[in-house]
Scaffold this motif. Sequence first.
Motif, PDB file in Angstrom:
ATOM      1  N   GLY A   1      -0.265  21.257 -36.200  1.00 39.56           N
ATOM      2  CA  GLY A   1       0.266  22.458 -35.512  1.00 39.56           C
ATOM      3  C   GLY A   1      -0.877  22.709 -34.106  1.00 39.56           C
ATOM      4  O   GLY A   1      -0.655  23.164 -32.842  1.00 39.56           O
ATOM      5  N   GLU A   2      -2.183  22.228 -33.942  1.00 41.56           N
ATOM      6  CA  GLU A   2      -2.969  21.371 -32.478  1.00 41.56           C
ATOM      7  C   GLU A   2      -1.655  20.713 -32.288  1.00 41.56           C
ATOM      8  O   GLU A   2      -1.755  21.124 -30.841  1.00 41.56           O
ATOM      9  CB  GLU A   2      -3.816  20.916 -32.959  1.00 41.56           C
ATOM     10  CG  GLU A   2      -5.019  20.436 -31.319  1.00 41.56           C
ATOM     11  CD  GLU A   2      -6.183  20.412 -32.145  1.00 41.56           C
ATOM     12  OE1 GLU A   2      -6.754  19.668 -31.729  1.00 41.56           O
ATOM     13  OE2 GLU A   2      -6.617  21.146 -33.509  1.00 41.56           O
ATOM     14  N   LYS A   3      -0.869  19.904 -32.544  1.00 43.67           N
ATOM     15  CA  LYS A   3       0.001  18.920 -31.352  1.00 43.67           C
ATOM     16  C   LYS A   3       0.892  20.090 -30.742  1.00 43.67           C
ATOM     17  O   LYS A   3       1.443  19.582 -29.930  1.00 43.67           O
ATOM     18  CB  LYS A   3       0.171  18.071 -31.946  1.00 43.67           C
ATOM     19  CG  LYS A   3      -0.647  16.310 -32.562  1.00 43.67           C
ATOM     20  CD  LYS A   3      -1.411  16.267 -31.377  1.00 43.67           C
ATOM     21  CE  LYS A   3      -2.323  14.928 -32.092  1.00 43.67           C
ATOM     22  NZ  LYS A   3      -3.120  14.268 -30.964  1.00 43.67           N
ATOM     23  N   LEU A   4       1.428  21.241 -32.138  1.00 43.60           N
ATOM     24  CA  LEU A   4       2.575  22.189 -31.756  1.00 43.60           C
ATOM     25  C   LEU A   4       2.354  22.437 -31.049  1.00 43.60           C
ATOM     26  O   LEU A   4       3.519  23.046 -29.541  1.00 43.60           O
ATOM     27  CB  LEU A   4       3.336  22.276 -32.649  1.00 43.60           C
ATOM     28  CG  LEU A   4       3.938  21.027 -33.687  1.00 43.60           C
ATOM     29  CD1 LEU A   4       4.673  21.591 -35.365  1.00 43.60           C
ATOM     30  CD2 LEU A   4       5.312  20.578 -33.036  1.00 43.60           C
ATOM     31  N   SER A   5       1.188  23.283 -30.829  1.00 45.67           N
ATOM     32  CA  SER A   5       0.833  24.417 -29.909  1.00 45.67           C
ATOM     33  C   SER A   5       0.367  23.822 -28.352  1.00 45.67           C
ATOM     34  O   SER A   5       1.147  25.614 -27.320  1.00 45.67           O
ATOM     35  CB  SER A   5      -0.544  24.844 -30.085  1.00 45.67           C
ATOM     36  OG  SER A   5      -1.584  23.794 -29.704  1.00 45.67           O
ATOM     37  N   ARG A   6       1.262  22.553 -28.013  1.00 47.69           N
ATOM     38  CA  ARG A   6       0.945  22.287 -26.637  1.00 47.69           C
ATOM     39  C   ARG A   6       2.651  22.658 -26.530  1.00 47.69           C
ATOM     40  O   ARG A   6       2.665  22.707 -24.698  1.00 47.69           O
ATOM     41  CB  ARG A   6       0.775  20.819 -26.158  1.00 47.69           C
ATOM     42  CG  ARG A   6      -0.915  20.300 -26.971  1.00 47.69           C
ATOM     43  CD  ARG A   6      -1.262  19.029 -26.943  1.00 47.69           C
ATOM     44  NE  ARG A   6      -2.209  18.208 -27.540  1.00 47.69           N
ATOM     45  CZ  ARG A   6      -2.658  17.571 -27.874  1.00 47.69           C
ATOM     46  NH1 ARG A   6      -1.240  16.185 -27.346  1.00 47.69           N
ATOM     47  NH2 ARG A   6      -3.808  17.169 -28.245  1.00 47.69           N
ATOM     48  N   PHE A   7       3.466  23.043 -27.208  1.00 50.30           N
ATOM     49  CA  PHE A   7       4.612  23.475 -27.533  1.00 50.30           C
ATOM     50  C   PHE A   7       4.797  24.275 -27.418  1.00 50.30           C
ATOM     51  O   PHE A   7       6.343  24.333 -26.265  1.00 50.30           O
ATOM     52  CB  PHE A   7       5.551  22.137 -27.855  1.00 50.30           C
ATOM     53  CG  PHE A   7       4.997  20.836 -26.873  1.00 50.30           C
ATOM     54  CD1 PHE A   7       5.630  19.852 -25.817  1.00 50.30           C
ATOM     55  CD2 PHE A   7       4.464  19.633 -28.358  1.00 50.30           C
ATOM     56  CE1 PHE A   7       4.950  18.624 -25.575  1.00 50.30           C
ATOM     57  CE2 PHE A   7       3.951  18.598 -27.615  1.00 50.30           C
ATOM     58  CZ  PHE A   7       4.225  18.066 -26.461  1.00 50.30           C
ATOM     59  N   VAL A   8       4.473  24.706 -28.007  1.00 53.51           N
ATOM     60  CA  VAL A   8       5.138  26.185 -28.785  1.00 53.51           C
ATOM     61  C   VAL A   8       4.170  27.510 -28.141  1.00 53.51           C
ATOM     62  O   VAL A   8       3.136  27.705 -28.280  1.00 53.51           O
ATOM     63  CB  VAL A   8       4.938  26.032 -29.840  1.00 53.51           C
ATOM     64  CG1 VAL A   8       4.936  27.661 -30.720  1.00 53.51           C
ATOM     65  CG2 VAL A   8       6.169  25.310 -30.710  1.00 53.51           C
ATOM     66  N   HIS A   9       5.389  28.009 -27.904  1.00 54.94           N
ATOM     67  CA  HIS A   9       4.051  29.815 -26.655  1.00 54.94           C
ATOM     68  C   HIS A   9       3.671  30.415 -27.966  1.00 54.94           C
ATOM     69  O   HIS A   9       4.368  30.619 -28.722  1.00 54.94           O
ATOM     70  CB  HIS A   9       5.028  30.516 -25.768  1.00 54.94           C
ATOM     71  CG  HIS A   9       4.752  31.242 -24.962  1.00 54.94           C
ATOM     72  ND1 HIS A   9       4.092  32.154 -25.287  1.00 54.94           N
ATOM     73  CD2 HIS A   9       4.425  31.481 -24.069  1.00 54.94           C
ATOM     74  CE1 HIS A   9       3.905  33.594 -24.712  1.00 54.94           C
ATOM     75  NE2 HIS A   9       3.323  32.390 -23.597  1.00 54.94           N
TER      76      HIS A   9
ATOM     77  N   ILE B   1       0.160  25.461 -40.647  1.00 56.42           N
ATOM     78  CA  ILE B   1       0.444  25.140 -39.182  1.00 56.42           C
ATOM     79  C   ILE B   1       0.513  26.307 -37.885  1.00 56.42           C
ATOM     80  O   ILE B   1       0.048  26.283 -36.800  1.00 56.42           O
ATOM     81  CB  ILE B   1       1.863  24.442 -39.042  1.00 56.42           C
ATOM     82  CG1 ILE B   1       2.232  22.998 -39.725  1.00 56.42           C
ATOM     83  CG2 ILE B   1       2.632  24.545 -37.742  1.00 56.42           C
ATOM     84  CD1 ILE B   1       3.249  22.087 -39.789  1.00 56.42           C
ATOM     85  N   ALA B   2       0.973  26.963 -38.636  1.00 53.35           N
ATOM     86  CA  ALA B   2       0.897  28.433 -38.270  1.00 53.35           C
ATOM     87  C   ALA B   2      -0.691  29.001 -37.629  1.00 53.35           C
ATOM     88  O   ALA B   2      -0.668  29.311 -36.800  1.00 53.35           O
ATOM     89  CB  ALA B   2       1.248  29.489 -38.832  1.00 53.35           C
ATOM     90  N   GLN B   3      -1.112  28.600 -38.790  1.00 55.93           N
ATOM     91  CA  GLN B   3      -2.579  29.241 -38.761  1.00 55.93           C
ATOM     92  C   GLN B   3      -3.090  28.381 -37.557  1.00 55.93           C
ATOM     93  O   GLN B   3      -3.208  29.399 -36.716  1.00 55.93           O
ATOM     94  CB  GLN B   3      -3.594  29.223 -39.875  1.00 55.93           C
ATOM     95  CG  GLN B   3      -4.786  29.667 -39.573  1.00 55.93           C
ATOM     96  CD  GLN B   3      -5.065  30.779 -40.144  1.00 55.93           C
ATOM     97  OE1 GLN B   3      -3.830  31.456 -40.396  1.00 55.93           O
ATOM     98  NE2 GLN B   3      -6.286  31.659 -39.663  1.00 55.93           N
ATOM     99  N   ARG B   4      -2.957  26.883 -37.319  1.00 58.46           N
ATOM    100  CA  ARG B   4      -3.627  26.254 -35.824  1.00 58.46           C
ATOM    101  C   ARG B   4      -2.799  27.029 -35.039  1.00 58.46           C
ATOM    102  O   ARG B   4      -3.456  26.959 -34.024  1.00 58.46           O
ATOM    103  CB  ARG B   4      -3.332  25.093 -36.617  1.00 58.46           C
ATOM    104  CG  ARG B   4      -4.056  24.601 -34.939  1.00 58.46           C
ATOM    105  CD  ARG B   4      -5.177  24.376 -34.962  1.00 58.46           C
ATOM    106  NE  ARG B   4      -6.238  23.978 -33.807  1.00 58.46           N
ATOM    107  CZ  ARG B   4      -6.083  24.756 -32.467  1.00 58.46           C
ATOM    108  NH1 ARG B   4      -6.260  25.480 -32.416  1.00 58.46           N
ATOM    109  NH2 ARG B   4      -7.094  24.520 -32.042  1.00 58.46           N
TER     110      ARG B   4
END
Length: 250
Positions: free
Chosen positions: A213-221, A18-21
């Motif tokens: 991670g790809e989904k979460l990246s939209r919400f995490v700076h 998750i962190a890598q993505r």
Amino acid sequence: MTLGVFFIVLAAILLGAIAQRIAGLGFALLVAPFLVLILGPHTGVLMVNICGVVSSTLIIGRVWRDIDWNMFRWLVFPSLLGSLPGSYLAVVVPSAPLSVTVGGIVLVALTVSLVLQRSDIVVSGNAPKAVAGFAAGLTNSMAGVGGPAVSAYALLSRWPQRPFAATLQPFFAVIGVVTLVTKLSLDPSQAPALEPWMWGAIGAVIVVGIFAGEKLSRFVHDHHARFAVVVIAFIGAGLATVRGIIDLTA
């Protein structure tokens, strides 16, 4: 490996993917100290190398358009020179000193990266790229952690986040493969002894982590993701170092 330990390993790998993505790096920083703590330094670092190659390879297709191939070349060729001696040392150094080395490398690398974030120094030219690549190859092969060296270069050169994160994926894939081939050629017995279904589960968890991670990246700076990775990695590296020191003094 017991089932309980294996599920802990799976959880660590999931968080790392998750962190890598999200941040472009973080898999090794997040996972290496904990796998060293759970599996021992030799098997733990080799497992990180294997999973790192798989996760980076899977991400390449999703970031292809943003990869800076000129930067990749300047990083990857010097990294190969660092991977070979680092792999040799990782095979021949006893477990306790290697645990301290792995934890120490991560702690120092994280500290330097945090200090450089506040620096006004700007570097340019090809020499710093080559130095960063060599250092990443060395630390990746010894400790399973190659990100901090190139991360420090990115901070000092003001390399934008998007091409930085994308370019690291083929870079980590290549140096990971070189490290694995070198280590297993020197000592095939270091290969993790897992059942086939366990390898399948690890692969599935990496895929799930990348898509999550790809989904979460939209919400995490980006800087929030990097901060979380750094905090967790500090804890894991500290624990690995303490374990190594205890083993050395026992």
